[in-house]
Design a protein around this motif. Structure first.
Motif, PDB file in Angstrom:
ATOM      1  N   LEU A 108       2.936  -5.163 -15.350  1.00 38.93           N
ATOM      2  CA  LEU A 108       1.595  -5.769 -15.339  1.00 38.93           C
ATOM      3  C   LEU A 108       1.439  -6.705 -14.153  1.00 38.93           C
ATOM      4  O   LEU A 108       0.417  -6.676 -13.443  1.00 38.93           O
ATOM      5  CB  LEU A 108       1.365  -6.531 -16.649  1.00 38.93           C
ATOM      6  N   ASN A 109       2.450  -7.539 -13.908  1.00 39.54           N
ATOM      7  CA  ASN A 109       2.407  -8.439 -12.754  1.00 39.54           C
ATOM      8  C   ASN A 109       2.267  -7.660 -11.457  1.00 39.54           C
ATOM      9  O   ASN A 109       1.465  -8.011 -10.579  1.00 39.54           O
ATOM     10  CB  ASN A 109       3.679  -9.287 -12.697  1.00 39.54           C
ATOM     11  N   PHE A 110       3.065  -6.606 -11.331  1.00 37.14           N
ATOM     12  CA  PHE A 110       3.040  -5.782 -10.122  1.00 37.14           C
ATOM     13  C   PHE A 110       1.666  -5.155  -9.912  1.00 37.14           C
ATOM     14  O   PHE A 110       1.131  -5.158  -8.794  1.00 37.14           O
ATOM     15  CB  PHE A 110       4.114  -4.698 -10.213  1.00 37.14           C
ATOM     16  N   LEU A 111       1.075  -4.623 -10.973  1.00 34.97           N
ATOM     17  CA  LEU A 111      -0.234  -3.963 -10.848  1.00 34.97           C
ATOM     18  C   LEU A 111      -1.312  -4.951 -10.414  1.00 34.97           C
ATOM     19  O   LEU A 111      -2.177  -4.616  -9.594  1.00 34.97           O
ATOM     20  CB  LEU A 111      -0.619  -3.298 -12.172  1.00 34.97           C
ATOM     21  N   VAL A 112      -1.257  -6.168 -10.960  1.00 31.32           N
ATOM     22  CA  VAL A 112      -2.241  -7.186 -10.567  1.00 31.32           C
ATOM     23  C   VAL A 112      -2.070  -7.546  -9.100  1.00 31.32           C
ATOM     24  O   VAL A 112      -3.042  -7.587  -8.333  1.00 31.32           O
ATOM     25  CB  VAL A 112      -2.113  -8.439 -11.456  1.00 31.32           C
ATOM     26  N   PHE A 113      -0.823  -7.796  -8.678  1.00 30.34           N
ATOM     27  CA  PHE A 113      -0.562  -8.177  -7.293  1.00 30.34           C
ATOM     28  C   PHE A 113      -0.831  -7.027  -6.325  1.00 30.34           C
ATOM     29  O   PHE A 113      -1.110  -7.253  -5.151  1.00 30.34           O
ATOM     30  CB  PHE A 113       0.888  -8.653  -7.138  1.00 30.34           C
ATOM     31  N   LEU A 114      -0.731  -5.794  -6.792  1.00 30.91           N
ATOM     32  CA  LEU A 114      -1.019  -4.642  -5.937  1.00 30.91           C
ATOM     33  C   LEU A 114      -2.505  -4.341  -5.896  1.00 30.91           C
ATOM     34  O   LEU A 114      -3.072  -4.069  -4.827  1.00 30.91           O
ATOM     35  CB  LEU A 114      -0.254  -3.421  -6.446  1.00 30.91           C
ATOM     36  N   PHE A 115      -3.164  -4.396  -7.046  1.00 34.82           N
ATOM     37  CA  PHE A 115      -4.550  -3.958  -7.158  1.00 34.82           C
ATOM     38  C   PHE A 115      -5.517  -4.871  -6.415  1.00 34.82           C
ATOM     39  O   PHE A 115      -6.342  -4.398  -5.621  1.00 34.82           O
ATOM     40  CB  PHE A 115      -4.943  -3.883  -8.645  1.00 34.82           C
ATOM     41  N   PHE A 116      -5.411  -6.184  -6.644  1.00 36.05           N
ATOM     42  CA  PHE A 116      -6.417  -7.080  -6.079  1.00 36.05           C
ATOM     43  C   PHE A 116      -6.358  -7.176  -4.551  1.00 36.05           C
ATOM     44  O   PHE A 116      -7.406  -7.164  -3.897  1.00 36.05           O
ATOM     45  CB  PHE A 116      -6.323  -8.462  -6.731  1.00 36.05           C
ATOM     46  N   PRO A 117      -5.170  -7.291  -3.938  1.00 37.82           N
ATOM     47  CA  PRO A 117      -5.167  -7.252  -2.465  1.00 37.82           C
ATOM     48  C   PRO A 117      -5.752  -5.964  -1.895  1.00 37.82           C
ATOM     49  O   PRO A 117      -6.436  -5.989  -0.867  1.00 37.82           O
ATOM     50  CB  PRO A 117      -3.681  -7.386  -2.123  1.00 37.82           C
ATOM     51  N   ILE A 118      -5.492  -4.821  -2.561  1.00 40.41           N
ATOM     52  CA  ILE A 118      -6.055  -3.550  -2.085  1.00 40.41           C
ATOM     53  C   ILE A 118      -7.574  -3.558  -2.211  1.00 40.41           C
ATOM     54  O   ILE A 118      -8.290  -3.119  -1.295  1.00 40.41           O
ATOM     55  CB  ILE A 118      -5.450  -2.367  -2.868  1.00 40.41           C
ATOM     56  N   VAL A 119      -8.082  -4.069  -3.339  1.00 37.20           N
ATOM     57  CA  VAL A 119      -9.540  -4.109  -3.535  1.00 37.20           C
ATOM     58  C   VAL A 119     -10.182  -5.048  -2.526  1.00 37.20           C
ATOM     59  O   VAL A 119     -11.231  -4.730  -1.940  1.00 37.20           O
ATOM     60  CB  VAL A 119      -9.877  -4.544  -4.979  1.00 37.20           C
ATOM     61  N   ILE A 120      -9.561  -6.212  -2.284  1.00 36.26           N
ATOM     62  CA  ILE A 120     -10.113  -7.151  -1.308  1.00 36.26           C
ATOM     63  C   ILE A 120     -10.081  -6.553   0.094  1.00 36.26           C
ATOM     64  O   ILE A 120     -11.051  -6.650   0.855  1.00 36.26           O
ATOM     65  CB  ILE A 120      -9.333  -8.482  -1.353  1.00 36.26           C
ATOM     66  N   ALA A 121      -8.965  -5.891   0.450  1.00 37.78           N
ATOM     67  CA  ALA A 121      -8.872  -5.240   1.761  1.00 37.78           C
ATOM     68  C   ALA A 121      -9.883  -4.113   1.881  1.00 37.78           C
ATOM     69  O   ALA A 121     -10.472  -3.897   2.952  1.00 37.78           O
ATOM     70  CB  ALA A 121      -7.461  -4.717   1.976  1.00 37.78           C
ATOM     71  N   SER A 122     -10.127  -3.385   0.790  1.00 40.16           N
ATOM     72  CA  SER A 122     -11.134  -2.311   0.803  1.00 40.16           C
ATOM     73  C   SER A 122     -12.524  -2.891   1.008  1.00 40.16           C
ATOM     74  O   SER A 122     -13.351  -2.314   1.728  1.00 40.16           O
ATOM     75  CB  SER A 122     -11.077  -1.530  -0.510  1.00 40.16           C
ATOM     76  N   ALA A 123     -12.791  -4.034   0.367  1.00 39.29           N
ATOM     77  CA  ALA A 123     -14.094  -4.677   0.552  1.00 39.29           C
ATOM     78  C   ALA A 123     -14.290  -5.080   2.008  1.00 39.29           C
ATOM     79  O   ALA A 123     -15.369  -4.881   2.587  1.00 39.29           O
ATOM     80  CB  ALA A 123     -14.204  -5.901  -0.356  1.00 39.29           C
ATOM     81  N   ILE A 124     -13.248  -5.638   2.631  1.00 43.33           N
ATOM     82  CA  ILE A 124     -13.327  -6.019   4.044  1.00 43.33           C
ATOM     83  C   ILE A 124     -13.566  -4.793   4.927  1.00 43.33           C
ATOM     84  O   ILE A 124     -14.286  -4.856   5.924  1.00 43.33           O
ATOM     85  CB  ILE A 124     -12.034  -6.743   4.470  1.00 43.33           C
ATOM     86  N   THR A 125     -12.996  -3.664   4.532  1.00 42.13           N
ATOM     87  CA  THR A 125     -13.107  -2.447   5.334  1.00 42.13           C
ATOM     88  C   THR A 125     -14.466  -1.770   5.204  1.00 42.13           C
ATOM     89  O   THR A 125     -15.052  -1.334   6.203  1.00 42.13           O
ATOM     90  CB  THR A 125     -11.997  -1.449   4.925  1.00 42.13           C
ATOM     91  N   TYR A 126     -14.992  -1.697   3.976  1.00 40.56           N
ATOM     92  CA  TYR A 126     -16.134  -0.822   3.724  1.00 40.56           C
ATOM     93  C   TYR A 126     -17.455  -1.553   3.505  1.00 40.56           C
ATOM     94  O   TYR A 126     -18.519  -0.933   3.591  1.00 40.56           O
ATOM     95  CB  TYR A 126     -15.849   0.068   2.511  1.00 40.56           C
ATOM     96  N   ILE A 127     -17.440  -2.852   3.195  1.00 40.96           N
ATOM     97  CA  ILE A 127     -18.706  -3.582   3.021  1.00 40.96           C
ATOM     98  C   ILE A 127     -19.113  -4.147   4.374  1.00 40.96           C
ATOM     99  O   ILE A 127     -18.434  -5.010   4.940  1.00 40.96           O
ATOM    100  CB  ILE A 127     -18.570  -4.696   1.975  1.00 40.96           C
ATOM    101  N   THR A 128     -20.225  -3.668   4.883  1.00 41.28           N
ATOM    102  CA  THR A 128     -20.655  -4.058   6.231  1.00 41.28           C
ATOM    103  C   THR A 128     -21.587  -5.266   6.229  1.00 41.28           C
ATOM    104  O   THR A 128     -21.680  -5.972   7.231  1.00 41.28           O
ATOM    105  CB  THR A 128     -21.361  -2.875   6.911  1.00 41.28           C
ATOM    106  N   THR A 129     -22.271  -5.506   5.124  1.00 52.03           N
ATOM    107  CA  THR A 129     -23.184  -6.656   5.050  1.00 52.03           C
ATOM    108  C   THR A 129     -22.369  -7.928   4.796  1.00 52.03           C
ATOM    109  O   THR A 129     -21.634  -8.020   3.807  1.00 52.03           O
ATOM    110  CB  THR A 129     -24.211  -6.475   3.922  1.00 52.03           C
ATOM    111  N   LYS A 130     -22.508  -8.913   5.680  1.00 52.11           N
ATOM    112  CA  LYS A 130     -21.650 -10.093   5.628  1.00 52.11           C
ATOM    113  C   LYS A 130     -21.807 -10.878   4.341  1.00 52.11           C
ATOM    114  O   LYS A 130     -20.808 -11.300   3.738  1.00 52.11           O
ATOM    115  CB  LYS A 130     -21.951 -10.995   6.830  1.00 52.11           C
ATOM    116  N   ILE A 131     -23.025 -11.082   3.871  1.00 52.69           N
ATOM    117  CA  ILE A 131     -23.257 -11.881   2.679  1.00 52.69           C
ATOM    118  C   ILE A 131     -22.661 -11.220   1.452  1.00 52.69           C
ATOM    119  O   ILE A 131     -22.030 -11.853   0.608  1.00 52.69           O
ATOM    120  CB  ILE A 131     -24.770 -12.168   2.478  1.00 52.69           C
ATOM    121  N   TYR A 132     -22.814  -9.873   1.341  1.00 55.21           N
ATOM    122  CA  TYR A 132     -22.227  -9.140   0.223  1.00 55.21           C
ATOM    123  C   TYR A 132     -20.700  -9.167   0.284  1.00 55.21           C
ATOM    124  O   TYR A 132     -20.022  -9.247  -0.743  1.00 55.21           O
ATOM    125  CB  TYR A 132     -22.728  -7.697   0.206  1.00 55.21           C
TER     126      TYR A 132
END
Length: 299
Positions: free
Chosen positions: A224-248
């Protein structure tokens, strides 16, 4: 076994609120140190060795390899020092505290336990350095390191080697599971504690093995610890990669970061609680079976 060892340990965790606050700091250090290593190893293996050039994962690797590398190394060094020094101190203090709390005649405060742990932790520190490589997570990390350096073409060979090492580590961990208590409660040095622990484990091998595998199941919380530490950094990095609108992007990163921090707090609290439970279970087993060993040796 359930009444005298497991239930007694769980009652200690439930009824002593001080002890859970006491193990809060080592819980944080353990969660952060072990999970960061494991997540980095898994991401690096997935991206580099299996040629999975995912943009989000590559961003995470770039943080480790290039961005803020000096700051990361400093933080990493601090965590390493705290991990190898603070954990033995708190383990000694916790065992000492449980032993005194278990005694009708004597009581001791947590501050006295910590002082005692700081003064006398070196044998436990030595024991941890000798046997830390036989822990399950340590073997997984070594396996991933070897896979990185040798390459995926050697994966089957490494699988056989490390499957054998896992079997050996299981035997070692079962035989020497009581070393910490021999060190703390009988003032033995690290190597001196091995024979005492092995004698107790062999004399009660069936129950010792049952407790070992029961606590191994408790350690599934690591997943469970591993999944949390793996999932959230990936989601945050994905947001940085694919969300182009700065405010969003700012809103998404802020919300995800808050959730991630909240989950880390919950996870390190649970880590501390279960570490207290594990040590208490082993302490209760040690006390019960030490009496049995003393009787056998007298005969």
């Amino acid at each position: 076994m359930n009444k005298d060892i497991i239930i007694k340990a769980w009652d200690l965790v439930n009824n002593d609120t001080k002890i859970k606050k006491f193990y809060f700091i080592p819980g944080l250090i353990s969660v952060m140190f072990l999970m960061i290593i494991l997540v980095y190893q898994v991401i690096y293996t997935y991206v580099e060795l299996f040629n999975q050039k995912d943009k989000a994962l590559s961003i995470i690797l770039n943080i480790f390899h290039s961005w803020y590398i000096t700051e990361i190394l400093i933080i990493w060094g601090i965590f390493l020092i705290f991990y190898i020094i603070i954990i033995p101190i708190f383990e000694w203090s916790l065992i000492w505290y449980i032993s005194k709390k278990d005694s009708i005649e004597t009581q001791i405060s947590l501050s006295d336990s910590i002082s005692n742990g700081v003064y006398r932790f070196l044998p436990l520190f030595e024991y941890g350095n000798i046997f830390s490589q036989f822990k399950f997570l340590s073997i997984i990390n070594i396996y991933l390191f070897c896979l990185r350096f040798l390459g995926v073409e050697y994966i089957m060979f490494l699988n056989y080697i490390f499957a054998f090492l896992l079997i050996i580590s299981t035997i070692i961990n079962i035989l020497f599971v009581y070393c910490r208590f021999e060190i703390v409660l009988n003032n033995k040095k690290a190597l001196e504690s091995l024979s005492g622990s092995a004698k107790i484990a062999i004399l009660n091998i069936t129950t010792t093995a049952r407790i070992y595998f029961f606590l191994f199941l408790v350690n599934i919380r690591v997943i469970l610890n591993f999944l949390v530490f793996l999932f959230f950094p990936i989601v945050i990095a994905s947001a940085i990669t694919y969300i182009t609108t700065k405010i969003y992007l700012l809103i998404a990163v802020f919300i995800l970061s808050i959730i991630f921090i909240f989950l880390i707090i919950v996870l390190w609290y649970l880590w501390g609680v279960f570490e207290i439970f594990k040590i208490s279970v082993r302490y209760n087993a040690y006390i019960e079976w030490k009496k049995k060993l003393d009787e056998v040796e007298k005969e």
